[in-house]
Design an enzyme around this catalytic site. Structure first.
Site, short mmCIF file in Angstrom:
data_model
loop_
_atom_site.label_atom_id
_atom_site.label_comp_id
_atom_site.label_asym_id
_atom_site.label_seq_id
_atom_site.Cartn_x
_atom_site.Cartn_y
_atom_site.Cartn_z
N PHE A 121 0.80 -1.30 -0.15
CA PHE A 121 -0.47 -0.01 0.01
C PHE A 121 1.00 1.13 0.16
CE2 PHE A 121 -4.53 1.36 1.37
CZ PHE A 121 -4.99 0.26 0.25
N GLN A 234 -7.49 14.77 4.45
CA GLN A 234 -7.23 13.49 2.99
C GLN A 234 -8.15 13.50 1.52
OE1 GLN A 234 -6.78 8.82 3.58
NE2 GLN A 234 -3.91 9.90 3.05
N HIS A 236 -8.45 11.02 -1.36
CA HIS A 236 -7.67 9.83 -1.93
C HIS A 236 -8.00 10.16 -3.26
CE1 HIS A 236 -7.26 5.58 -3.25
NE2 HIS A 236 -7.57 5.50 -2.16
N LEU A 250 -15.02 5.49 -3.83
CA LEU A 250 -13.64 5.05 -3.52
C LEU A 250 -13.50 4.04 -3.77
CD1 LEU A 250 -11.13 5.59 -1.81
CD2 LEU A 250 -11.40 3.85 -0.87
N GLU A 253 -6.85 1.42 -3.27
CA GLU A 253 -5.45 1.64 -2.50
C GLU A 253 -5.20 0.70 -3.75
OE1 GLU A 253 -4.00 4.75 -0.60
OE2 GLU A 253 -1.31 3.38 -0.34
N ARG A 309 -1.06 9.71 -0.58
CA ARG A 309 -1.57 9.87 -1.44
C ARG A 309 -1.99 11.52 -1.79
NH1 ARG A 309 -5.78 6.31 2.58
NH2 ARG A 309 -5.79 4.71 1.58
N HIS A 380 -11.97 12.20 1.56
CA HIS A 380 -11.90 10.74 2.18
C HIS A 380 -11.83 10.97 3.34
CE1 HIS A 380 -11.36 6.53 2.01
NE2 HIS A 380 -9.93 6.27 1.76
N ARG A 415 -2.49 10.30 6.46
CA ARG A 415 -2.40 9.14 6.78
C ARG A 415 -2.22 8.21 6.10
NH1 ARG A 415 -6.31 5.14 6.52
NH2 ARG A 415 -8.05 6.27 4.74
C1 FAD Z 1 -14.60 3.90 1.07
C2 FAD Z 1 -13.68 3.88 1.86
C3 FAD Z 1 -12.94 2.72 1.93
C4 FAD Z 1 -12.13 2.87 3.30
N1 FAD Z 1 -10.72 1.89 2.76
C5 FAD Z 1 -9.83 2.31 4.36
C6 FAD Z 1 -8.88 0.74 4.51
O1 FAD Z 1 -8.93 -0.36 3.40
N2 FAD Z 1 -7.76 0.89 5.21
C7 FAD Z 1 -7.77 1.31 6.58
O2 FAD Z 1 -7.59 1.86 7.24
N3 FAD Z 1 -9.16 3.19 6.58
C8 FAD Z 1 -9.76 2.60 4.95
N4 FAD Z 1 -10.66 3.46 5.37
C9 FAD Z 1 -10.74 4.57 6.36
C10 FAD Z 1 -11.29 4.31 7.74
O3 FAD Z 1 -12.39 3.52 7.30
C11 FAD Z 1 -12.18 4.92 8.23
O4 FAD Z 1 -11.42 5.89 9.11
C12 FAD Z 1 -12.68 4.43 9.74
O5 FAD Z 1 -13.61 3.23 9.31
C13 FAD Z 1 -13.11 5.14 10.83
O6 FAD Z 1 -13.51 4.28 11.78
P1 FAD Z 1 -14.23 4.53 12.78
O7 FAD Z 1 -14.98 3.53 13.87
O8 FAD Z 1 -13.65 5.57 13.33
O9 FAD Z 1 -15.56 5.53 12.41
P2 FAD Z 1 -16.97 5.45 11.68
O10 FAD Z 1 -17.02 3.85 11.34
O11 FAD Z 1 -17.18 6.03 10.94
O12 FAD Z 1 -18.25 4.47 12.64
C14 FAD Z 1 -18.22 6.18 13.38
C15 FAD Z 1 -20.11 6.04 13.43
O13 FAD Z 1 -20.11 7.07 14.33
C16 FAD Z 1 -21.83 7.19 14.97
N5 FAD Z 1 -21.96 8.19 14.56
C17 FAD Z 1 -21.86 9.58 13.33
N6 FAD Z 1 -22.26 10.87 14.39
C18 FAD Z 1 -23.10 10.21 15.42
C19 FAD Z 1 -24.21 10.93 15.99
N7 FAD Z 1 -24.08 12.09 16.39
N8 FAD Z 1 -24.63 10.21 17.93
C20 FAD Z 1 -24.60 9.22 17.45
N9 FAD Z 1 -23.61 7.99 16.54
C21 FAD Z 1 -23.00 8.70 15.39
C22 FAD Z 1 -21.87 6.24 12.74
O14 FAD Z 1 -23.63 5.92 12.42
C23 FAD Z 1 -21.35 4.97 13.29
O15 FAD Z 1 -21.21 4.46 13.89
C24 FAD Z 1 -11.65 3.55 4.11
C25 FAD Z 1 -12.90 4.70 4.81
C26 FAD Z 1 -13.75 4.11 3.21
C27 FAD Z 1 -15.45 5.75 3.43
#
Ligand code: FAD
Length: 603
Positions: A121, A234, A236, A250, A253, A309, A380, A415
């Site tokens: 990656f 970021q 992407h 998306l 990568e 990126r 992203h 990142r």
């Molecule tokens: C398409 C895509 C592909 C990706 N691929 C990768 C990868 O291969 N490798 C990698 O390392 N990263 C990747 N990323 C980035 C990574 O997925 C995210 O940064 C990461 O999953 C974020 O996790 P989190 O638990 O912080 O938040 P999230 O998984 O975004 O979860 C947030 C949570 O908060 C809740 N929430 C939000 N606001 C509120 C509120 N006001 N009240 C109550 N609940 C709320 C939502 O409902 C959800 O449950 C990718 C991102 C995307 C979009």
């Protein structure tokens, strides 16, 4: 006085993506009561969309990898603005967190001798991403969810938190509404962990889904926490650009990790044109060497498509601006060319990139085993977030913690792909442990019910107005402003224009009107999201104005170089006593000598 259904927990976790689930599991394991809240259904978080993999120096594919190399890669990628202690903890602890996930039932792709397979990656020196095809996030969420349901955690699905509650300096609870019925819910807690993910919906073109309106960033900021590194958004390099309805989705990568190349309309591999000094000695200078790297040749250097990126996104923008883009304002990403190198290429692509194959076939009628994809940058990930202590993840507000994308520090100015999923696991576990400890050592602060009533009354004001703006229109206008004026390439006059445009939008947002009742009323939900979107947009813009240099994901056309004099600092955003947003500089902490040595040795 109005009364609301109230739920009390030792630890309240807001957000149920990878970070929130890992926090909740750990807190529950420490014997405290845990409530977990999510805006959408459990499991439907960004984490589920993650494709490429989890970065961890397991050294299963290349034994030269270890935590030191991962640490140095993360710091280089973040242009040395990262919190070095977070980067150290992350690199050291990620392998254990991945093995733990495996022990809990995650089925990773395998090496021939049965170990967890790792892929290349951008910015990672060795193959480091543990993955499940291009559906890694789905497996991660499935595993965490399966594991967490046996831990006695209470889940509140489809519940949106709109405000944090404090008593003096300490957090006391949170207030929100059920999306389905529109009823308010009150939560009391001794410790709260924000794990709400990103801010992508502040921009028009984004890979993020509807929930990512920066709620956690904004809730913490208004509760007195500091935000940090908000200028580093970021973009992407590879999102879909065509057809218009799917713009921004998306393209992992992983496509480039498996040998995909970027081409302009002249069919030139333009990424060889500009290789940053910081990465020159690690980057292939010819196509054959780049290909060999993707096929596991350990003597080869990585192809320029796997540079960080921020750099790849800017090169794509340059090609488009200078008239060498693809027909729909992107460039070409071609994986089909590998048929000239390996037998059964089509089968190989479908096996390694099943989601990408289906995504392009279904959404754009393109067979990626035969044709090139059209791609362009998409908003992203947010490097900036709530400033936390590296060890405990507690913010500057006692009892308020943050983990995952909502927290700042690990990634600095940029990142590396794969470092988010490992971030969620490493710091989710830490936040859970320390939030539980805080809850055990502190009493629940009392809730000011009058303050809650004020918040509830304000939340329903949009129903009472007889005229005013449509909240969707205000959100749309905000996304246009951020996309056009605070995007990949920034300059002072446009950023200042954005600030005055955001002020006008603030005014409009205070007068939005919604119709209908409170049951599943999307207009009302959007009206309430606006305060968060405006707060994070202002924070991004003010930080972007203050950083008068170019570094990582922040590029200023008027200050195109890095400025070692003024740039070696983090920018903090805090709510001043007058309610206005203030920008402060925080000097970087002197790095520990042993870590400095690692960086020098790996340069
Ligand atoms: C398409 C895509 C592909 C990706 N691929 C990768 C990868 O291969 N490798 C990698 O390392 N990263 C990747 N990323 C980035 C990574 O997925 C995210 O940064 C990461 O999953 C974020 O996790 P989190 O638990 O912080 O938040 P999230 O998984 O975004 O979860 C947030 C949570 O908060 C809740 N929430 C939000 N606001 C509120 C509120 N006001 N009240 C109550 N609940 C709320 C939502 O409902 C959800 O449950 C990718 C991102 C995307 C979009």
């Amino acid at each position: 006085m109005a009364t609301f259904d109230q739920y009390d927990y030792d630890v309240l976790v807001i957000g149920a993506g990878g970070a929130g689930l890992r926090v909740a599991i750990e807190a529950a394991a420490h014997g405290v009561s845990v409530g977990l809240i999510c805006k959408s259904l459990l499991g439907k978080a960004h984490t589920v969309m993650a494709e490429g993999g989890i970065a961890a120096a397991l050294s299963n594919v290349d034994e030269r990898d270890n935590w030191k190399v991962h640490f140095a890669d993360t710091m280089r990628g973040g242009q040395y603005l990262n919190d070095w202690h977070m980067a150290e903890l992350h690199a050291k602890e990620a392998p254990d967190r991945v093995r733990e996930l495996e022990a809990w039932g995650a089925l990773f792709d395998r090496t021939k001798d049965g170990r967890i397979l790792q892929r290349n990656f951008g910015g990672h020196k060795y193959p480091r991403l543990a993955h499940v095809g291009d559906r890694t996030g789905l497996e991660m969420i499935r595993t965490l969810q399966d594991y967490s349901i046996h831990q006695g955690i209470e889940v509140h699905m489809e519940c949106t938190i709109i405000s944090l509650l404090k008593n003096g300096e300490q957090v006391a609870g949170a207030f929100g509404y059920e999306r389905e019925k529109g009823r308010f819910k009150l939560f009391g807690a001794k410790a709260i962990v924000i794990a709400t993910g990103g801010i992508g919906r502040a921009y028009k073109i984004t890979s993020n889904s509807w929930e990512y309106t920066g709620d956690g960033h904004s809730l913490a900021y208004h509760a007195g926490a500091e935000l940090m590194d908000m200028e580093f958004v970021q973009f992407h390099p590879t999102g879909m650009v065509w057809p218009p309805s799917v713009r921004g989705i998306l393209v992992t990568e992983g496509v480039r990790g498996e040998g995909g190349i970027l081409l302009n309309r002249e069919h030139k591999r333009f990424m060889f044109d500009e290789i940053p000094e910081l990465y020159r000695h690690q980057t292939a200078d010819n196509e054959e060497e780049g290909w060999k790297y993707t096929q596991g040749d350990r003597s080869a250097k990585r192809p320029p498509e796997l540079l960080t990126r921020d750099h790849v996104a800017r090169c794509i923008v340059r090609e488009i601006k200078e008239g060498r883009g693809s027909p729909h304002n992107g460039v070409f990403l071609d994986i089909s060319w590998i048929k000239t190198k390996i037998p059964n290429a089509a089968e190989y692509i479908r096996k390694k990139l099943p989601s990408m194959y289906h995504q392009f076939k279904k959404l754009a009628d393109i067979d990626i085993t035969k044709e090139a994809m059209e791609v362009g940058p998409t908003t992203h990930y947010m490097m900036g977030g709530i400033r936390v202590n590296a060890e405990t993840q507690m913010s500057t507000v006692p009892g308020l913690f943050a983990a995952g994308e909502a927290a700042a520090g690990l990634h600095g100015a940029n990142r590396l792909g794969g470092n988010s999923l490992s971030d969620l696991l490493v710091f989710g576990k830490r936040a859970g442990e320390f939030a539980a400890k805080f809850a055990r050592e502190n009493k629940q602060a009392g809730i000011d019910h009058q303050a809650v009533e004020v918040i509830a009354n304000k939340a329903v004001e949009p129903f009472e107005r007889t005229d005013g703006d449509n909240p969707f229109q205000v959100q749309y206008d905000l996304q246009e402003i951020m996309q056009d004026l605070v995007g990949i390439v920034r300059k002072e006059e446009e950023l200042l224009k954005a600030i005055s445009a955001l002020e006008k939008l603030q005014e409009r947002s205070r007068k939005v009107r919604v119709i209908g009742n409170r049951e599943y009323n999307n207009g009302w939900h959007t009206a309430l999201d606006l305060q968060h979107l405006l707060t994070v947009s202002e924070a991004i813009t003010r930080a972007a104005i203050a950083r008068k240099e170019s570094r990582g994901a922040h590029f200023r056309e008027d200050y195109p170089e890095k400025d070692e004099q003024t740039g070696n600092c983090n920018l903090l955003l805090v709510k001043g006593p007058d309610g206005q947003m203030q920008v402060k500089r925080a000097s970087l902490r002197e790095m520990r000598a042993d870590l400095k040595q690692i960086i020098d040795e790996m340069k």
